[in-house]
Design a protein around this motif. Structure first.
Motif, PDB file in Angstrom:
ATOM      1  N   PHE A  32      15.863   9.235  22.622  1.00  0.00           N
ATOM      2  CA  PHE A  32      17.204   8.662  22.529  1.00  0.00           C
ATOM      3  C   PHE A  32      17.850   8.584  23.918  1.00  0.00           C
ATOM      4  O   PHE A  32      18.509   7.592  24.246  1.00  0.00           O
ATOM      5  N   GLN A  33      17.653   9.624  24.738  1.00  0.00           N
ATOM      6  CA  GLN A  33      18.197   9.594  26.099  1.00  0.00           C
ATOM      7  C   GLN A  33      17.626   8.401  26.872  1.00  0.00           C
ATOM      8  O   GLN A  33      18.345   7.708  27.587  1.00  0.00           O
ATOM      9  N   ALA A  34      16.326   8.176  26.717  1.00  0.00           N
ATOM     10  CA  ALA A  34      15.689   7.048  27.399  1.00  0.00           C
ATOM     11  C   ALA A  34      16.197   5.715  26.859  1.00  0.00           C
ATOM     12  O   ALA A  34      16.426   4.769  27.618  1.00  0.00           O
ATOM     13  N   ALA A 114      10.667  13.885  33.398  1.00  0.00           N
ATOM     14  CA  ALA A 114      10.964  12.482  33.080  1.00  0.00           C
ATOM     15  C   ALA A 114      11.732  11.812  34.219  1.00  0.00           C
ATOM     16  O   ALA A 114      11.402  10.682  34.610  1.00  0.00           O
ATOM     17  N   ASN A 115      12.724  12.491  34.765  1.00  0.00           N
ATOM     18  CA  ASN A 115      13.529  11.883  35.826  1.00  0.00           C
ATOM     19  C   ASN A 115      12.751  11.698  37.126  1.00  0.00           C
ATOM     20  O   ASN A 115      12.934  10.701  37.818  1.00  0.00           O
ATOM     21  N   SER A 125      18.468   7.979  35.994  1.00  0.00           N
ATOM     22  CA  SER A 125      18.191   9.333  35.504  1.00  0.00           C
ATOM     23  C   SER A 125      18.713   9.545  34.092  1.00  0.00           C
ATOM     24  O   SER A 125      19.792   9.048  33.741  1.00  0.00           O
ATOM     25  N   LEU A 126      17.949  10.282  33.324  1.00  0.00           N
ATOM     26  CA  LEU A 126      18.358  10.689  31.976  1.00  0.00           C
ATOM     27  C   LEU A 126      19.247  11.913  32.109  1.00  0.00           C
ATOM     28  O   LEU A 126      19.107  12.695  33.036  1.00  0.00           O
ATOM     29  N   SER A 127      20.132  12.075  31.136  1.00  0.00           N
ATOM     30  CA  SER A 127      20.994  13.276  31.171  1.00  0.00           C
ATOM     31  C   SER A 127      21.062  13.931  29.812  1.00  0.00           C
ATOM     32  O   SER A 127      20.681  13.388  28.826  1.00  0.00           O
TER      33      SER A 127
END
Length: 127
Positions: A32-34, A114-115, A125-127
């Motif tokens: 979901f973050q991606a 991932a980042n 960047s994902l958070s």
């Protein structure tokens, strides 16, 4: 027909099957973050990740000793930029020993890998 997520989170065979709901939750959260950061917009550049939770990185010492593996505190990963695939090990023994904030600490390690790979491909960047 069920389609797999680009990012999967599993545990090695040393963990109880009781961990499966947490693994599914982490996998959905990470994907979901991606999705919300638009990582899947370019279908020609969809990164795939296979994260495996392990007790310690020492249990994978032979595999991660190869020069193509990146090792940092609690994580080790190999990214194949030609295939857009990443295999990563996330150590959890030190997190469990700390005793609190376990889920968030695992998420932080997932995001670290991932980042770092995402930056190599110009992704936010994902958070």
């Amino acid at each position: 027909m069920q389609q797999e997520f680009p990012m999967t989170v599993i545990a090695d065979g040393n963990f109880s099957k009781l961990l499966n709901p947490l693994l599914a939750q982490l996998e959905m959260w990470l994907n979901f973050q991606a999705l919300k950061t638009d990582w899947y917009a370019n279908e020609a550049c969809v990164l795939t990740f296979r994260f495996t939770l392990v007790n310690t990185l020492a249990s994978q010492a032979e595999q991660i000793a190869a020069p193509s593996w990146v090792q940092e505190a609690g994580v080790a990963y190999h990214h194949d930029s030609d295939k857009l695939e990443t295999v990563a090990f996330i150590a959890v023994a030190d997190i469990v020993q700390a005793g609190s904030g376990i889920e968030q600490a695992i998420k932080d390690r997932l995001l670290t890998v991932a980042n770092e790979v995402g930056r190599q491909h110009g992704l936010q960047s994902l958070s």
